[in-house]
Scaffold this motif. Structure first.
Motif, PDB file in Angstrom:
ATOM      1  N   HIS A 105       0.851  -1.192   0.000  1.00  0.00           N
ATOM      2  CA  HIS A 105       0.000   0.000   0.000  1.00  0.00           C
ATOM      3  C   HIS A 105       0.887   1.243   0.000  1.00  0.00           C
ATOM      4  O   HIS A 105       2.007   1.193   0.507  1.00  0.00           O
ATOM      5  CB  HIS A 105      -0.891   0.064   1.256  1.00  0.00           C
ATOM      6  CG  HIS A 105      -1.870  -1.040   1.373  1.00  0.00           C
ATOM      7  ND1 HIS A 105      -1.549  -2.277   1.885  1.00  0.00           N
ATOM      8  CD2 HIS A 105      -3.176  -1.098   1.053  1.00  0.00           C
ATOM      9  CE1 HIS A 105      -2.611  -3.048   1.874  1.00  0.00           C
ATOM     10  NE2 HIS A 105      -3.619  -2.363   1.371  1.00  0.00           N
ATOM     11  N   TYR A 118      -3.707  -1.211   8.558  1.00  0.00           N
ATOM     12  CA  TYR A 118      -3.455  -2.274   7.570  1.00  0.00           C
ATOM     13  C   TYR A 118      -2.530  -3.342   8.162  1.00  0.00           C
ATOM     14  O   TYR A 118      -2.778  -4.537   8.021  1.00  0.00           O
ATOM     15  CB  TYR A 118      -2.782  -1.710   6.314  1.00  0.00           C
ATOM     16  CG  TYR A 118      -3.682  -0.950   5.364  1.00  0.00           C
ATOM     17  CD1 TYR A 118      -4.978  -1.385   5.079  1.00  0.00           C
ATOM     18  CD2 TYR A 118      -3.214   0.185   4.718  1.00  0.00           C
ATOM     19  CE1 TYR A 118      -5.775  -0.697   4.194  1.00  0.00           C
ATOM     20  CE2 TYR A 118      -4.015   0.895   3.823  1.00  0.00           C
ATOM     21  CZ  TYR A 118      -5.294   0.433   3.561  1.00  0.00           C
ATOM     22  OH  TYR A 118      -6.086   1.126   2.685  1.00  0.00           O
ATOM     23  N   GLU A 123      -3.134  -6.970   6.570  1.00  0.00           N
ATOM     24  CA  GLU A 123      -3.426  -6.677   5.177  1.00  0.00           C
ATOM     25  C   GLU A 123      -2.242  -6.039   4.447  1.00  0.00           C
ATOM     26  O   GLU A 123      -2.355  -5.682   3.294  1.00  0.00           O
ATOM     27  CB  GLU A 123      -4.634  -5.729   5.085  1.00  0.00           C
ATOM     28  CG  GLU A 123      -5.914  -6.348   5.616  1.00  0.00           C
ATOM     29  CD  GLU A 123      -7.078  -5.378   5.606  1.00  0.00           C
ATOM     30  OE1 GLU A 123      -6.910  -4.220   5.203  1.00  0.00           O
ATOM     31  OE2 GLU A 123      -8.178  -5.794   6.043  1.00  0.00           O
ATOM     32  N   SER A 124      -1.125  -5.872   5.134  1.00  0.00           N
ATOM     33  CA  SER A 124       0.037  -5.258   4.507  1.00  0.00           C
ATOM     34  C   SER A 124       1.296  -5.770   5.143  1.00  0.00           C
ATOM     35  O   SER A 124       1.267  -6.449   6.165  1.00  0.00           O
ATOM     36  CB  SER A 124      -0.030  -3.741   4.643  1.00  0.00           C
ATOM     37  OG  SER A 124       0.215  -3.373   5.987  1.00  0.00           O
TER      38      SER A 124
END
Length: 125
Positions: A105, A118, A123-124
């Protein structure tokens, strides 16, 4: 494997008391607890690497500590930015390190909390 039996109990039986070392990398609090509870009394060492959810609570019986098991954490792999970062920059500049493939991201600094969200959600990178 019998799913009604905790993993640490299965490992204790398989290894005659527990494993010498365990490493947890997921950040899942139950996996962290299992990694600690599956090490051998007296000399077992559990190393927690994963980042848990901000509201997670690590709960274990106090006897697990009193029985001389060791619990260690390794945040960022004990990376030391001041002394280690120059070599990473040099590798990047020499095209020996492809950092772009690790970018999941792009968040402006004004939204830095979004980047941490995140990360905490997994998610990252």
């Amino acid at each position: 494997m019998d799913h009604e039996k905790p993993v640490q109990e299965v490992l204790a039986k398989m290894t005659d008391g527990g494993v010498d070392r365990s490493v947890e990398c997921t950040g899942n609090i139950n996996a962290m607890i299992s990694a600690f509870e599956c090490v051998h009394d007296g000399w077992g060492v559990a190393i927690l690497v994963g980042v848990p959810h901000k509201d997670a609570t690590f709960k274990t019986h106090p006897m697990n500590l009193l029985n001389e098991r060791t619990l260690k954490g390794s945040f960022f792999g004990n990376y030391k930015p001041r002394s280690d970062l120059p070599s990473v920059v040099e590798k990047y500049m020499n095209k020996e390190l492809e950092l772009e493939k690790f970018i999941t991201h792009q968040v402006p600094f004004s939204e830095i909390n979004k980047a941490f969200d995140y990360m905490l959600k997994g998610e990252s990178l």
